[in-house]
Design an enzyme around this catalytic site. Structure first.
Site, PDB file in Angstrom:
ATOM      1  N   ALA A 138      -9.247   5.995   4.040  1.00  0.00           N
ATOM      2  CA  ALA A 138      -9.022   7.189   4.859  1.00  0.00           C
ATOM      3  C   ALA A 138     -10.266   8.074   4.954  1.00  0.00           C
ATOM      4  O   ALA A 138     -10.986   8.277   3.983  1.00  0.00           O
ATOM      5  CB  ALA A 138      -7.863   8.014   4.323  1.00  0.00           C
ATOM      6  N   GLY A 139     -10.499   8.555   6.157  1.00  0.00           N
ATOM      7  CA  GLY A 139     -11.560   9.522   6.394  1.00  0.00           C
ATOM      8  C   GLY A 139     -12.865   8.912   6.878  1.00  0.00           C
ATOM      9  O   GLY A 139     -13.710   9.613   7.435  1.00  0.00           O
ATOM     10  N   LYS A 170       0.884  -1.162   0.000  1.00  0.00           N
ATOM     11  CA  LYS A 170       0.000   0.000   0.000  1.00  0.00           C
ATOM     12  C   LYS A 170       0.921   1.211   0.000  1.00  0.00           C
ATOM     13  O   LYS A 170       1.594   1.498   0.992  1.00  0.00           O
ATOM     14  CB  LYS A 170      -0.919   0.020   1.222  1.00  0.00           C
ATOM     15  CG  LYS A 170      -1.879   1.197   1.157  1.00  0.00           C
ATOM     16  CD  LYS A 170      -2.639   1.424   2.442  1.00  0.00           C
ATOM     17  CE  LYS A 170      -3.251   2.822   2.412  1.00  0.00           C
ATOM     18  NZ  LYS A 170      -3.659   3.283   3.747  1.00  0.00           N
ATOM     19  N   GLY A 220      -7.669   9.638   9.571  1.00  0.00           N
ATOM     20  CA  GLY A 220      -7.994   9.768  10.991  1.00  0.00           C
ATOM     21  C   GLY A 220      -8.994  10.846  11.345  1.00  0.00           C
ATOM     22  O   GLY A 220      -9.312  11.021  12.515  1.00  0.00           O
ATOM     23  N   ALA A 273      -9.286   1.854   9.230  1.00  0.00           N
ATOM     24  CA  ALA A 273      -8.340   1.629  10.331  1.00  0.00           C
ATOM     25  C   ALA A 273      -8.871   2.313  11.596  1.00  0.00           C
ATOM     26  O   ALA A 273      -9.570   1.705  12.403  1.00  0.00           O
ATOM     27  CB  ALA A 273      -6.960   2.163   9.966  1.00  0.00           C
TER      28      ALA A 273
END
Lengths: 64, 259, 259, 64, 259, 259, 64, 64
Positions: free
Chosen positions: B187-188, B100, B161, B209
């Protein structure tokens, strides 16, 4: 030499294998960069380290 | 037919789950195990970091134990050079050529640097890596990454995050329509409905995540995302109703008694 | 603890599923059966209409066969008087005192008429009905309906059949926080992520009709909503991460190799 | 009389029961309003219909 | 103090108006004159196109007559090479070293190609051009363009001509906060409130073409944008109230009579 | 023609400005004077409160001095009875039969109570008042208020003082289209672009209190709103461009040189 | 030669100036590229054109 | 009696006019409610106050 950012002295003639076995509980999941070049696992035993080497020993951390 | 479920395939490998797990922020290997079980994920990211002789490590064991594939990332790299070297170390350490790819522009937004990212992607593709680049939501850059040989593209919904969800659904839809490789939103994401929306917009998968690992109940949240990704995917296949400006009765008008 | 799952209880009756099904717009009893199976719903609405001697009817049979409760509605009523009489006919015909109360203001928007709605709710509650009013997204009206004795409140996300989703999440969140009876989002839902969002905002359940019955693949869409409602509910329990303006790294900074 | 919006003539003395049995394959899931008042099922047999009555016979339809 | 109005200065040149006019889509030179008057703009873009011996031309005359500066663009260029040559031709033809740099990735979205754009920007800055790049809403790319020497950055609100407004206000705010050169919102604006929002988000100016030239009443719309840009700018200086979740009475509670 | 400016007329009275000023939260009569000047408003609200023998009062003087009409409100009333009596006191005290009717449901949201509001509106209209009701954004209630004889309707954008802007533009547009009396957006406005949007949605005017009086620079903000209201109104008249999914070039394709 | 995409023949020895005066009502607001190189206005009179030249003559159009 | 929420004693026979002149610098912009009924300005002089009256004297405040 410098290992993972900290100065470190090793016995003359020590190899990457020596360093890894010294540094890591197990060689599994480990990679080594010497002076910003990857040292393939197969070459660890035959790769001597010199005092001016900058070594990074890395593994997996939770991330991403 | 386009409306039937298809496998989720990246670089010829079929993934059991469309939910890719990020391990960052996990509080313990125990919690990680529970999260993996609940998520049903078959692929999880790890970062490449210095060996801490004191540390127990163990994350790789947990992933292997659960039969989850390792997807190393290049988090923390600011230049193509750093990212390429990190990818090579990962390949050596984890015995995988998947990566990644993250090349960020600054530490405040952690947003990708388009130019360095494309440069690194080209180098890594040339060297036989299976490259999954973390990119911004730019449809043009996404296609250039695809043309460079990337196996998937991973556009962001919002900065890493932040939990702000998908700030620009229009761009994500454009990327999904215009790329032929799988698009995995990354992300986000803040909560389950964000993941469902990503799939409805046409994404082939979603990576999560922080939204899972830092939730108050990580394993429960992992299960929520598992269902949300499936819900959004099935909803897209099922073909949503059109949006209308005015109402349309859902009960028949004919036959209404005169009361 | 507030973060553990609880039963979905209306007027003392525990419902297996938080997804309430609207049958309007269904193309056949066969499709209805498949939709019920896929949705997992345990409660479905029907309208009260003149008997058509020619018609096969059969919708009640399908619901009974699948063990789904009948929730008659008062769709098409413009006054409290019509709605109350319709509810009484439903009680007589279907042997239930539950009613989804609809009193609309005009045929273009099918939006509720607040004054007639509250009037009808008060009459029906006084006569022992279990009243689930279809209301607008007004937090004050929702509480007045609760005070009138309604067993739940069903605020809209958008006008019936529009598929515009939840136009005013702020109001839905206020209603969910301020009512003690279950809040079931009704009307306007277009796709799975809308239902997940409703649950994340604090709703106890979601009612879906058009978005399922008029989808290209109704049964598949029913399954999507089943998962979406669960995903949104679990996500709320799991406790989402806070929203941030700037990024927060999900990979550790410490231990980054110097490459 | 008017049944479900249409004029209709019934034999003198016919009751709601007679109308329902005439009108519906089965009385199940049926309700009847006579002049905007519900006629309980139990009173169908004893409720005669007069020519000026307006009757609604309703059942369930897909809706809502 | 940051809350007082400041001049709008690009490359040392003070511009009378924060509204930059795009002339594309204008129906006639007469309408252009009226639009310029109503807009109050002091800078307007032109494209570089082949001389049509038949054509009357005249657009330069209109701009000069109204004392409006000429800002040539490189619209239609797909590579840095084309864009650089176009800029050089513009400098020769119009006797200005200002250029609105456009390097697009495809004809469907007309979105910028980040890599080619930065390459062209670096070349033109090196050759002494005053470069105003049309860029996507990527905060990292915006700063790289600034570092390359661009005199301003022109992030998009949405794809050119879509009238979708500002799709990602979060990114525009980040760009405005993090760039030291003027940020001029470009592309995607559909109506006056979009322009006011752009200024409230921190932009130094707004460029509008289609939304004015293709409006039903172009001159009236030009006036609307003139006021909207000023309104948004003044509102930002004036310091808006914070957002609250619950209400705050605007009438005093004390002194309420007991009625 | 519908696209030409028309006067802003309520109950036969033409108002110079489409911006109605709320005086709540103003810090001093001096600031009020400056705000009035900057706003251009010709109508301002006041609350009805107990005489404080100690207080200087003076607000009526300021309004008269600036030729601004007095619009008394019934803020703080929870029942129709209180509101009607308050309106009568206001008529007696200020010699006006205009009243901004507020009947709220609770002190946390200050949202209108639909039932009490309509009741009070009917009573006051019957007694010859010119009633401007502060209502929620319910299109059905708005029409019932109009049918009751109200001279205008004042739907909210968001709860009073929240600065959340227009939470449900779809409802505001429906209200504006379906009411024949002037629609004046009231409450929730946070900044200039919100006011421009309100006018673009079809409102005849905008009322602003907190967003001006509690801004860091009230007079500057008043000027910003003055321009924003005009910008939004002119933009609506001018006829905005349609929204497109994909881009439309604003520079001509034909005539592009081959470079 | 090719001028603005169309084949074109010019008298031998013709210069850029000749072409521009032939092509444009006025040289104002005009620029010329010859074989993808800008020809500065000052060099128009002294720049002869050859049959194999590809010339672009551009000016301002409404755009952007 | 009670004036604006506070107990208050007035000379016997005092009227609303007396109270207002006592209470307010000027009668301008003032309204009076006695026992929840508006007392029109014209009736102030002729409206006596009794000890059990509840009076509200109101004017304009910044608001709304």
């Amino acid at each position: 030499m410098v290992v993972n950012g900290a100065p470190r002295t090793l016995a003359p003639g020590a190899t990457v294998s020596d360093l890894v076995s010294l540094w890591c509980p197990s060689p599994d999941g480990i990679a080594v960069a010497r002076n910003r070049e990857v040292v393939p696992r197969s070459e660890w035993p035959s790769t001597p380290l010199s005092p001016r080497d900058v070594v990074e020993i890395v593994t997996a951390a939770a991330g991403g | 037919m386009a409306d039937d479920p298809t496998d989720f395939v990246i670089a010829g490998k079929t993934l059991r789950s469309r939910l890719v797990l990020g391990t960052g922020g996990i509080s313990s290997t125990e919690v990680l195990g529970a999260v993996i079980e609940a998520s049903g994920s078959s692929l999880a990211t790890v970062a490449v970091r210095r060996v801490d002789p004191a540390a127990s490590g163990g994350i790789l064991e947990v992933l292997r134990t659960h039969g989850v594939g390792v997807l190393p990332n290049t988090a923390g790299c600011y230049t193509a050079t750093e990212a390429v070297l990190t990818a090579k170390l990962a390949r050596e350490a984890f015995d995988t050529d998947w990566v990644k790819l993250e090349v960020i522009g600054d530490e405040d937004t952690l947003l990708p640097d388009a130019v360095e990212l494309l440069d690194a992607a080209e180098q890594l593709c040339d060297q036989g890596f299976v490259v999954l680049p973390y990119t911004n939501d730019d449809p043009v850059l996404a296609r250039r990454l695809e043309q460079a040989g990337c196996a998937a593209v991973m556009p962001l919904g919002a900065p890493i995050g932040t939990g702000l969800g998908i700030r620009n659904p229009h761009n994500i839809a454009l990327i999904a329509q215009r790329c032929s490789v799988p698009v995995v939103l990354d992300a986000g994401i803040g909560t389950a409905s964000d993941a469902a929306l990503a799939m409805e917009l046409g994404c082939a998968g979603v990576m999560v995540a922080t939204a899972i690992t830092r939730a108050r109940q990580p394993a429960r949240m992992a299960g929520a995302f598992r269902h949300a990704v499936d819900a959004g995917y099935q909803a897209r296949l099922a073909g949503r109703i059109p949006r209308r400006y005015l109402a349309q009765a859902s009960s028949p008008v004919e036959g209404t008694p005169d009361l």
